[in-house]
Each structure stands twice: as C-alpha cells, then as structure tokens.
Design a protein around this motif. Structure first.
Motif, short mmCIF file in Angstrom:
data_model
loop_
_atom_site.label_atom_id
_atom_site.label_comp_id
_atom_site.label_asym_id
_atom_site.label_seq_id
_atom_site.Cartn_x
_atom_site.Cartn_y
_atom_site.Cartn_z
N SER A 223 0.85 -1.19 0.00
CA SER A 223 0.00 0.00 0.00
C SER A 223 0.88 1.24 0.00
O SER A 223 1.86 1.31 0.75
CB SER A 223 -0.91 0.03 1.23
N ALA A 224 0.53 2.22 -0.83
CA ALA A 224 1.29 3.47 -0.88
C ALA A 224 0.33 4.64 -1.01
O ALA A 224 -0.66 4.57 -1.74
CB ALA A 224 2.27 3.45 -2.06
N GLU B 126 -2.30 -1.52 -3.63
CA GLU B 126 -3.31 -0.49 -3.41
C GLU B 126 -2.62 0.85 -3.23
O GLU B 126 -1.87 1.06 -2.27
CB GLU B 126 -4.14 -0.83 -2.16
N CYS B 127 -2.88 1.79 -4.16
CA CYS B 127 -2.19 3.08 -4.15
C CYS B 127 -3.18 4.22 -4.33
O CYS B 127 -4.11 4.13 -5.14
CB CYS B 127 -1.15 3.14 -5.26
N GLY B 128 -2.97 5.31 -3.58
CA GLY B 128 -3.82 6.48 -3.71
C GLY B 128 -3.04 7.76 -3.48
O GLY B 128 -2.04 7.77 -2.76
N GLY B 129 -3.51 8.84 -4.07
CA GLY B 129 -2.84 10.12 -3.91
C GLY B 129 -2.79 10.58 -2.46
O GLY B 129 -1.81 11.18 -2.02
N VAL C 214 -4.74 -4.92 -8.60
CA VAL C 214 -4.24 -3.56 -8.47
C VAL C 214 -5.41 -2.59 -8.43
O VAL C 214 -6.26 -2.59 -9.32
CB VAL C 214 -3.32 -3.19 -9.66
N THR C 215 -5.47 -1.75 -7.38
CA THR C 215 -6.49 -0.71 -7.29
C THR C 215 -5.79 0.62 -7.03
O THR C 215 -5.00 0.75 -6.10
CB THR C 215 -7.49 -1.00 -6.15
N VAL C 216 -6.11 1.61 -7.88
CA VAL C 216 -5.44 2.90 -7.82
C VAL C 216 -6.48 4.01 -7.90
O VAL C 216 -7.36 3.99 -8.75
CB VAL C 216 -4.42 3.06 -8.98
N ILE D 253 -7.99 7.70 -2.83
CA ILE D 253 -7.69 6.45 -2.13
C ILE D 253 -7.72 5.28 -3.10
O ILE D 253 -8.56 5.24 -4.00
CB ILE D 253 -8.66 6.22 -0.95
N GLY D 254 -6.80 4.34 -2.90
CA GLY D 254 -6.76 3.18 -3.78
C GLY D 254 -7.94 2.25 -3.54
O GLY D 254 -8.71 1.95 -4.45
N ARG D 255 -8.11 1.81 -2.28
CA ARG D 255 -9.19 0.89 -1.93
C ARG D 255 -9.74 1.29 -0.58
O ARG D 255 -8.98 1.40 0.39
CB ARG D 255 -8.71 -0.56 -1.91
#
Length: 339
Positions: free
Chosen positions: A166-167, A198-201, A235-237, A241-243
C-alpha cells in the motif's frame, strides 16, 4: 514534551536512526529539519524476523502523542529487503512509520522514498507523512512533496502469500482514523508482484470498524501527484484512495491515475475501489476528478470516472481508446461480474 527553537540540519548523520516508539509532544514552531537520510537493509539473523518493522523521523508515535508545525526537507529514505520467505509488515513514513491514537498537524515533508525488494514477501505501507494510522489517529493540514518509488519482485504470482503493498501521499493505510485538509504533490510509482497492490494520492487503503461507522476518514483533501501502479494479481489505484471501506467527502484529484495488472486492475479519479459491509454503506460526496484515467490488463479493462464499484448505483463504465475487437470481450466480462 519538546519544542524546536532552531532549524536542524541532519546531514552530518550518514544514516539516521529513527526515534523509537515516541510518546509525548513535539512542536516544531514552524522550523525545518532537513537532510534526513536513511539507508536501511531489512535482515533476519538466525532465520528470525527483523528487529525493526518501520522507519521515519520516528519509528512509531503512540499514546495521544502530538507532532505539529514541523517541516521535513529533502528526506532520502532507501529500503532494501534481504529477508526471504517470511511474511511480515514494514512501514515507512517521512514523519513516522506508524501513528497510534495520536495527532499529526501542520507538517510538511519533501524528498524521496525508495523501496527495493527482490524475491521476498512483505506487507509494505509507504507514505510521505505516516505509513499507518490507527486507533483514532488524526492527520490534519499536512502537505507531502515526497516522490515514492516502490519496486518489489519475485518469480510469478501463483505461489504468492496474501501479501499487500500500500502506498499513499499522506498515509498508506488508515484504520479507525481520519485525514483532513491535506495536500499531496508527490508522485507515486509502484511495481509490485504481490497479491494486492493499493495506491492512492492521499491514502493507499483503509478499513472502518463497526464502532467508527459514522467517521468520515478523508475530507477536504487535494491530490496533484500522478499515481501509477503495476502489479501481478490485483491492483487498485485512486486519485484520493486506492481501496476504501468508508465514506469520503469534498476531495479533489488533479493527478493522472494508472493501473496495470495480469489479474484485476481498477483505476478511479477518486477511488480505485470502494466497498460496503453490513455495518457501513460506503459513499462518495462532493468529490471531483480532473486527472486522466488509465487501466490496462490482459483479461478485462474497467474505467470508472469516480469509482470502480459494482453496486446498483454504480457509475457508468467508460470505454475509451480500446481497440474495437476488445470491446465485446470487455462487455462480456463486465456482464458476468455483475451477474
């Protein structure tokens, strides 16, 4: 309780040793701590798990600690993992690796974070401010300008454990905690052959327990950084938020969002995936996306403007720049998923 009375230059420390499990308060009074450098190699001795599970200015803050009014400038954090075939968590954040029942307010971080992991199994949580936030922690009025680069690899993904990377610009994972009035200017790039990426801004992923069902974990945040992730299985981006297992309100994404995978890939201007549960009906309110969205994989492509969630009130599927011969296959996959 501590107060900074001057700026601090850490360049004389070739390899900063994080302050462990801090409990108290630190008011930076607007001063700057610059040139924090960490080169950390995760190792196991006698086939035991590593002694430390995270790095940052602090390796964890807890017990109602308060960290505020600090500027971290030009951090340089590099992580390499030599532990093989052991699954464990490792958290990285500019301010702290983990934030437990604590407050981080009015802090800024700039610089770079890089993870290099070959042929290993680790749950990574990587972010500009805090790797993980739990137990009613609050992160307010913070700005991240750290570029994050995560690279993990192994042969194939059929034998993967349930490992997750996660990032997030502000926090990689939040549980029963909240983030508000924060800005991410850093770019996030992750290539990880793990089971879940799982990555999000703003946040990589979250979960809201039943007791915090009314909490709005992400509110009034903006992302300007690009978020790009390539993974082996799922992969969720998302721009914010990713997830997520939550409700979010009044957030804006300006960054370009991209996901690539061999099994399951979703990209969203606000969230890559939002899911509900018997005790929580997830929702997105007053959120806007201005970024370009890309999602590519070998089996199907799903592009959603705000969220890639299959619900009775889901957003329309966007099919753009897809070769004509793929469209029928994508629609067949989509109908199968809905049914």
């Amino acid at each position: 309780n501590f107060v900074l009375v001057n700026d601090i230059d850490l360049s004389k420390y070739e390899n900063w040793v994080p302050i462990p499990k801090f409990s108290g308060s630190l008011d930076g009074k607007g001063h700057t701590i610059k040139n924090l450098k960490i080169d950390y190699v995760i190792e196991n001795k006698e086939n035991k798990l590593p002694e430390s599970y995270g790095v940052g200015l602090f390796d964890g803050i807890k017990d109602s600690s308060k960290i505020k009014n600090i500027n971290l400038e030009a951090i340089d954090i590099n992580i390499k993992n030599n532990v093989k075939n052991l699954l464990f968590d490792f958290s990285v954040g500019g301010i702290t690796s983990t934030c437990e029942n604590s407050l981080i307010d009015n802090c800024t971080v700039s610089g770079k974070i890089k993870i290099n992991d070959e042929n290993t199994y680790v749950n990574y949580f990587v972010a500009g401010i805090s790797g993980i936030a739990t137990d009613s922690s609050i992160i307010n009025n913070c700005t991240n300008q750290v570029d994050i680069n995560v690279s993990t690899s192994r042969e194939g993904y059929e034998d993967m454990m349930d490992d997750t990377t996660s990032a997030g610009g502000i926090c990689a994972y939040i549980y029963d905690s909240s983030i508000s009035n924060c800005i991410n200017n850093g770019n996030i790039y992750a290539i990880a052959n793990c089971r879940y990426l799982e990555c999000g801004g703003i946040v990589g992923s979250n979960f809201n327990p039943k007791e915090s069902v009314h909490l709005i974990p992400i509110r009034n945040c903006k992302n300007y950084g690009d978020v790009k992730a390539l993974g082996g299985y799922s992969v969720t981006v998302g721009g914010i938020i990713g997830r997520g297992h939550m409700s979010i309100d009044s957030n804006i994404n300006y960054g370009d969002i991209s996901s690539y995978a061999y099994g399951w890939a979703t990209s969203g201007g606000v969230t890559g995936n939002m899911y509900s549960s018997p005790h929580l009906q997830a929702s997105i309110k007053r959120c806007v996306n201005y970024g370009d969205i890309t999602s590519e994989l070998l089996t199907w492509i799903r592009l959603y403007l705000l969220s890639s969630v299959i619900t009775p009130v889901q957003k329309s599927l966007l099919i753009a720049k897809i070769p004509q011969e793929k469209i029928i296959f994508i629609l067949i996959e989509f109908v199968a998923i809905v049914l």
